[in-house]
Design an enzyme around this catalytic site. Structure first.
Site, PDB file in Angstrom:
ATOM      1  CE  LYS A 116     -33.292  -7.244  32.152  1.00 11.32           C
ATOM      2  NZ  LYS A 116     -32.078  -6.610  32.420  1.00 11.32           N
ATOM      3  CE  LYS A 199     -31.542  -3.424  38.417  1.00 16.83           C
ATOM      4  NZ  LYS A 199     -30.202  -3.957  38.617  1.00 16.83           N
ATOM      5  CE  LYS A 202     -25.409  -9.990  39.041  1.00 12.77           C
ATOM      6  NZ  LYS A 202     -26.686 -10.442  38.514  1.00 12.77           N
TER       7      LYS A 202
HETATM    8  P1  ATP Z   1     -28.889  -7.926  35.661  1.00  7.79           P
HETATM    9  O1  ATP Z   1     -28.602  -6.539  35.156  1.00  7.79           O
HETATM   10  O2  ATP Z   1     -28.190  -8.973  34.867  1.00  7.79           O
HETATM   11  O3  ATP Z   1     -30.340  -8.218  35.852  1.00  7.79           O
HETATM   12  P2  ATP Z   1     -28.599  -7.161  38.413  1.00  7.79           P
HETATM   13  O4  ATP Z   1     -27.455  -6.304  38.763  1.00  7.79           O
HETATM   14  O5  ATP Z   1     -29.937  -6.519  38.230  1.00  7.79           O
HETATM   15  O6  ATP Z   1     -28.207  -8.006  37.109  1.00  7.79           O
HETATM   16  P3  ATP Z   1     -29.767  -9.452  39.704  1.00  7.79           P
HETATM   17  O7  ATP Z   1     -29.047 -10.745  39.702  1.00  7.79           O
HETATM   18  O8  ATP Z   1     -30.878  -9.264  38.728  1.00  7.79           O
HETATM   19  O9  ATP Z   1     -28.680  -8.288  39.517  1.00  7.79           O
HETATM   20  O10 ATP Z   1     -30.335  -9.163  41.157  1.00  7.79           O
HETATM   21  C1  ATP Z   1     -29.752  -9.723  42.330  1.00  7.79           C
HETATM   22  C2  ATP Z   1     -30.254  -8.977  43.552  1.00  7.79           C
HETATM   23  O11 ATP Z   1     -29.669  -7.686  43.613  1.00  7.79           O
HETATM   24  C3  ATP Z   1     -31.776  -8.745  43.550  1.00  7.79           C
HETATM   25  O12 ATP Z   1     -32.246  -8.864  44.869  1.00  7.79           O
HETATM   26  C4  ATP Z   1     -31.912  -7.316  43.067  1.00  7.79           C
HETATM   27  O13 ATP Z   1     -33.091  -6.701  43.511  1.00  7.79           O
HETATM   28  C5  ATP Z   1     -30.682  -6.691  43.717  1.00  7.79           C
HETATM   29  N1  ATP Z   1     -30.239  -5.516  42.984  1.00  7.79           N
HETATM   30  C6  ATP Z   1     -29.748  -5.488  41.717  1.00  7.79           C
HETATM   31  N2  ATP Z   1     -29.442  -4.242  41.368  1.00  7.79           N
HETATM   32  C7  ATP Z   1     -29.765  -3.438  42.413  1.00  7.79           C
HETATM   33  C8  ATP Z   1     -29.680  -2.043  42.672  1.00  7.79           C
HETATM   34  N3  ATP Z   1     -29.192  -1.235  41.771  1.00  7.79           N
HETATM   35  N4  ATP Z   1     -30.123  -1.571  43.857  1.00  7.79           N
HETATM   36  C9  ATP Z   1     -30.615  -2.416  44.800  1.00  7.79           C
HETATM   37  N5  ATP Z   1     -30.718  -3.745  44.632  1.00  7.79           N
HETATM   38  C10 ATP Z   1     -30.289  -4.263  43.456  1.00  7.79           C
HETATM   39 MG    MG Z   2     -31.584  -7.720  37.503  1.00  7.02          MG
END
Ligand code: ATP
Ligand code: MG
Length: 335
Positions: A116, A199, A202
Site C-alpha cells: 500500500k 490477488k 475490491k
Molecule cells: P481491499 O482491496 O479494499 O483491501 P479486499 O478485496 O482485499 O479489499 P478485504 O475487506 O481487505 O477485501 O478482506 C476481506 C476478507 O477477504 C479477508 O479475509 C481477506 O483475506 C479475504 N480476501 C480478500 N481478497 C482475497 C483473495 N483474492 N483471495 C482470498 N481471500 C481474499
Molecule cells: Mg484487503
C-alpha cells in the site's frame, strides 16, 4: 457445558464483495457459523476502511450491503453477531494498549503495508499512519472478543500472526488473558485477480463480484488474462501459470479439473472452452446468493441498520469486559 469457540472475521467497506472474499473467507464464515460449538462474530471493518477510502456515503452504502450479503450467503444474524467495527469504541482503546506492545519494525515489514505504501508513493498520495498501524487495530479486533479462530484469506495471514504474537506477549507480561487465535485449518487461499496481476481485490478492479449477472461473468471471464505464454490454441498451455486454473481448482469438479488440465497441457482444449466450464460453475455458485440478496431488497437498508444495532450491543458487551480486564492488568483502569 462445553465452552464455545469464538470465531471472528471482518471485511472492509471498500466496494462490492467478490469471489476472492467469498472463497478465501466468507465461505468459511457460513460453515463455522453452522457449528453449534462456535460463537461467531462477523463485522464490517469500517475503521480500517478509512486507511484507503474517505467518502462517508460510500462507506455507509458498502457497510449496509455487506450486512445484507452476510445474510444472503447464509449467516443467521440471530445466532451469529453481525456488527460494525465503529459500534465498539473500546476496540480502538485496545488498539492503543496493544500498540504500546508492538514495535515499529514489526509493522514496517508487513507485506500489506509495503504494498500500500508503494502504491501511495506512485500516486503521490500521503502514506497515512493508519496504513502502518492497520495490523494493530486488527489484533484488537481479534483479541477484544477473545477469538479462538480467525477465518481470513492468505493476504491477511501475516496480520493474524501478529495478533498471535501480541496475545503471547501480553500473556507473558501480564498473565494469561488471551487465547492464541488460530487461522483456518488447511491451505491458505489466495484468489488471483482477472488481470493476472496479484490477488483479486475490491480496490483493484479485477474481480468477479458476488452480484454480477451471468452475462457480466461471461464478459469478465472472456476478457480475463490466462497463461500469457499460450498465444494460439495449438500452443500447449501451463495451467499453473493461469489464474483461471486456480479458480477452477476452487470451483470445478475433479472430473472437470482433469479435463481442463489435460486439454490445456496437450493443446486439445482452448481457453474459450475452458472458460465456458468456469463461467457455468461461477454462475451456479452465485445464483442462490443473488436470489437471497434480492429477497432482502424489500427489507432493505433499514433492516441492515437494525441488524447492526443489535449486533453492536452484543459485540460491545463481550469486548468491553476484555478491555476493562486488560486496562486493570496494565495498571490503567477507569477511576
Ligand atoms: P481491499 O482491496 O479494499 O483491501 P479486499 O478485496 O482485499 O479489499 P478485504 O475487506 O481487505 O477485501 O478482506 C476481506 C476478507 O477477504 C479477508 O479475509 C481477506 O483475506 C479475504 N480476501 C480478500 N481478497 C482475497 C483473495 N483474492 N483471495 C482470498 N481471500 C481474499
Ligand atoms: Mg484487503
Amino acid at each position: 457445558m462445553i465452552e464455545k469457540k469464538v470465531v471472528l472475521s471482518g471485511i472492509r467497506a471498500t466496494g462490492s464483495l467478490h469471489l476472492g472474499n467469498y472463497l478465501g473467507a466468507m465461505k468459511y464464515f457460513v460453515k463455522l457459523s453452522k457449528d453449534e460449538k462456535n460463537s461467531c462474530y462477523f463485522f464490517i471493518a469500517n475503521l480500517h476502511t478509512l486507511t484507503t477510502r474517505i467518502n462517508p456515503d460510500d462507506i455507509l452504502r458498502d457497510l449496509k450491503e455487506i450486512v445484507l450479503t452476510y445474510i444472503s450467503i447464509g449467516i443467521d444474524p440471530e445466532s451469529s453477531v453481525i456488527f460494525a467495527q465503529s459500534s465498539v469504541p473500546e476496540t480502538s482503546e485496545l488498539n492503543w494498549l496493544l500498540a504500546c506492545l508492538t514495535s515499529v519494525a514489526e509493522l514496517e515489514k508487513m507485506p500489506h503495508f509495503k504494498e500500500k505504501k508503494d502504491m501511495k508513493e506512485i500516486l503521490h498520495e500521503t502514506v497515512n499512519v493508519g496504513l502502518l498501524t492497520y495490523p494493530v487495530l486488527m489484533a484488537a479486533d481479534i483479541l477484544g472478543p477473545l477469538a479462538n479462530k480467525v477465518p481470513v484469506g492468505e493476504d491477511q495471514h501475516p496480520h493474524v500472526e501478529l495478533a498471535r504474537d501480541l496475545a503471547r506477549r501480553f500473556n507473558a507480561l501480564y498473565g494469561e488473558t488471551f487465547p492464541v487465535p488460530e487461522l483456518l485449518e488447511g491451505e491458505a487461499i489466495r484468489v488471483p485477480g482477472l488481470d493476472g496481476k496479484g490477488k483479486m481485490g475490491k480496490s483493484n478492479q479485477n474481480t468477479i463480484d458476488l452480484m454480477d449477472s451471468p452475462e457480466e461473468v461471461l464478459k469478465k471471464i472472456g476478457k480475463a488474462v490466462t497463461d500469457t505464454a499460450r498465444v494460439r490454441k495449438s500452443d500447449a498451455g501451463n495451467p499453473l501459470n493461469c489464474g483461471l486454473y486456480t479458480l477452477h481448482q476452487l470451483l470445478s469438479s475433479d472430473g472437470e479439473l482433469m479435463e481442463v488440465y489435460a486439454g490445456c497441457t496437450s493443446a486439445q482444449m482452448g481457453c474459450v472452452d475452458c472458460k465456458k466450464i468456469l463461467v457455468e460453475n461461477i454462475n451456479q455458485l452465485l445464483a442462490p446468493i443473488q436470489v437471497k440478496r434480492f429477497e432482502l431488497n424489500e427489507k432493505g437498508s433499514k433492516y441492515a441498520l437494525e441488524v447492526l444495532h443489535e449486533g453492536g450491543k452484543r459485540a460491545r458487551k463481550k469486548i468491553v469486559a476484555t478491555v476493562e480486564n486488560v486496562k486493570e492488568k496494565m495498571g490503567v483502569p477507569l477511576y
